[in-house]
Design an enzyme around this catalytic site. Structure first.
Site, mmCIF file in Angstrom:
data_model
loop_
_atom_site.group_PDB
_atom_site.id
_atom_site.type_symbol
_atom_site.label_atom_id
_atom_site.label_comp_id
_atom_site.label_asym_id
_atom_site.label_seq_id
_atom_site.Cartn_x
_atom_site.Cartn_y
_atom_site.Cartn_z
ATOM 1 N N PRO A 100 0.820 -1.224 0.000
ATOM 2 C CA PRO A 100 0.000 0.000 0.000
ATOM 3 C C PRO A 100 0.850 1.269 0.000
ATOM 4 O O PRO A 100 0.353 2.344 -0.284
ATOM 5 C CB PRO A 100 -0.799 -0.098 1.302
ATOM 6 C CG PRO A 100 -0.608 -1.471 1.829
ATOM 7 C CD PRO A 100 0.605 -2.053 1.189
ATOM 8 N N GLU A 127 2.896 -8.689 8.672
ATOM 9 C CA GLU A 127 3.120 -7.248 8.836
ATOM 10 C C GLU A 127 4.049 -6.692 7.760
ATOM 11 O O GLU A 127 4.425 -5.522 7.807
ATOM 12 C CB GLU A 127 3.697 -6.948 10.221
ATOM 13 C CG GLU A 127 2.823 -7.405 11.378
ATOM 14 C CD GLU A 127 1.387 -6.923 11.253
ATOM 15 O OE1 GLU A 127 1.182 -5.712 11.092
ATOM 16 O OE2 GLU A 127 0.474 -7.778 11.300
ATOM 17 N N ARG A 165 -2.418 -8.279 -20.732
ATOM 18 C CA ARG A 165 -3.355 -7.948 -21.808
ATOM 19 C C ARG A 165 -2.808 -6.890 -22.761
ATOM 20 O O ARG A 165 -3.325 -6.731 -23.864
ATOM 21 C CB ARG A 165 -4.715 -7.533 -21.235
ATOM 22 C CG ARG A 165 -4.702 -6.250 -20.471
ATOM 23 C CD ARG A 165 -6.005 -6.036 -19.739
ATOM 24 N NE ARG A 165 -7.133 -5.758 -20.635
ATOM 25 C CZ ARG A 165 -7.299 -4.616 -21.282
ATOM 26 N NH1 ARG A 165 -6.439 -3.636 -21.153
ATOM 27 N NH2 ARG A 165 -8.338 -4.433 -22.071
ATOM 28 N N ASP A 179 -9.169 1.129 -24.880
ATOM 29 C CA ASP A 179 -9.494 0.983 -23.463
ATOM 30 C C ASP A 179 -9.832 2.305 -22.800
ATOM 31 O O ASP A 179 -9.283 3.335 -23.161
ATOM 32 C CB ASP A 179 -8.275 0.457 -22.678
ATOM 33 C CG ASP A 179 -8.071 -1.026 -22.843
ATOM 34 O OD1 ASP A 179 -9.005 -1.700 -23.278
ATOM 35 O OD2 ASP A 179 -6.962 -1.483 -22.521
HETATM 36 C C1 6SD Z 1 1.599 -7.770 4.043
HETATM 37 C C2 6SD Z 1 0.782 -6.936 1.991
HETATM 38 C C3 6SD Z 1 1.092 -6.632 0.684
HETATM 39 C C4 6SD Z 1 -0.339 -6.386 2.565
HETATM 40 C C5 6SD Z 1 -1.638 -4.245 -0.192
HETATM 41 C C6 6SD Z 1 -1.360 -3.592 -1.357
HETATM 42 C C7 6SD Z 1 -2.403 -2.724 -1.590
HETATM 43 N N1 6SD Z 1 -2.587 -1.825 -2.589
HETATM 44 N N2 6SD Z 1 -3.254 -2.855 -0.588
HETATM 45 N N3 6SD Z 1 -2.798 -3.787 0.264
HETATM 46 C C8 6SD Z 1 -0.826 -5.201 0.543
HETATM 47 C C9 6SD Z 1 0.292 -5.768 -0.035
HETATM 48 C C10 6SD Z 1 -1.159 -5.517 1.855
HETATM 49 O O1 6SD Z 1 1.599 -7.774 2.652
#
Ligand code: 6SD
Length: 262
Positions: A100, A127, A165, A179
């Site tokens: 994220p 985590e 794609r 698209d």
């Molecule tokens: C703990 C993860 C890896 C946890 C993730 C990626 C996005 N955009 N939202 N959540 C995410 C990725 C959450 O490993």
């Protein structure tokens, strides 16, 4: 074979290696549809690897408690660094970590990734990954959106779909150019048979066979939908003089919808 500067020779357009603690999650999504076709056609080579294969203990442990205290576990740096270094060297690929905290995945980024020869996608769990592994590996960190998932596997699948794609030969010629987002605009409505469904008719212009009129109608509808739903996209969309004339007509027709409150 495309630009490939070293490592193993591949006869595919794009090799994708996925590193995960849950390899079985990928068997469903990759077993059918466009991804299967692209694999069978030799356009991409998708390989899923179990991170535990790089564990350095007999019990294949790859996680440990968080230093400083706190709930959950963190992925240990040794297996991650060993696995990523091995896979990146093999595929001459670019390393991507789904998180994220990464740069948002959009159509432009998907297009850039489709130009690579190899991608190694690292899927986190728990985590996350020990920071030193990221310091050493310097992956491209990518987010699929501002919401928190339990691991990087679903984001990796989303990224693979968005990228594969776009590879030449996967879609019908020219399809990706039409698209949503590739044009900078949302797509307008689409119709198929029957011509009348529950009293709702297909717009007459689409049955006219007049290709110029149809193209103009589609452009107008794309502009209208973008104005209503995502007006901010219009600031960066490439618009011709004719598009601007149409857009003025769209704006005169209706104000922007605005965001509804949750
Ligand atoms: C703990 C993860 C890896 C946890 C993730 C990626 C996005 N955009 N939202 N959540 C995410 C990725 C959450 O490993």
């Amino acid at each position: 074979m495309r630009r490939r500067t070293g490592g193993e020779r591949e006869d595919v357009d794009l090799r994708i290696d996925i590193l995960t603690l849950f390899p079985e999650m990928f068997s469903g999504p990759f077993a059918g549809g466009m991804i299967r076709k692209a694999t069978e056609a030799g356009i991409c080579d998708l390989r899923v690897h179990d991170l535990r294969d790089w564990a350095h203990t007999a019990h294949r442990v790859v996680d440990d408690e968080v230093f400083g205290g706190g709930p959950g576990m963190v992925l240990k740096p040794e297996p991650i660094v060993a696995a990523c270094e091995a896979l990146v060297a093999k595929g001459t690929g670019r390393l991507v970590y789904l998180t994220p905290q990464g740069v948002p995945l959009d159509q432009t980024l998907a297009g850039r990734l489709a130009l690579e020869c190899g991608l190694v996608l690292l899927c986190g769990r728990y985590e996350g990954v020990d920071e030193r592994a990221l310091q050493i590996l310097r992956p491209l960190e990518i987010s699929i959106g501002d919401y928190v998932l339990t691991g990087g596997e679903l984001p990796a699948m989303v990224l693979v779909d968005a990228v594969v794609r776009l590879l030449p030969g996967v879609l019908a010629a020219g399809a990706a150019a039409e698209d949503s987002f590739a044009t900078g605009l949302l797509e307008g409505p689409q119709y198929t048979r029957p011509r009348v469904f529950r009293g709702l008719e297909v717009p007459e212009v689409l049955l006219s066979g007049d290709h110029a009129r149809i193209a103009a109608w589609r452009r107008y509808e794309a502009l209208r939908r973008t104005w209503r739903r995502r007006p901010e996209l219009l600031r960066s969309a490439p618009l011709s003089a004719e598009d601007r004339r149409m857009l003025r007509a769209v704006m005169a027709e209706e104000p922007p919808a605005g965001r509804t409150q949750p």
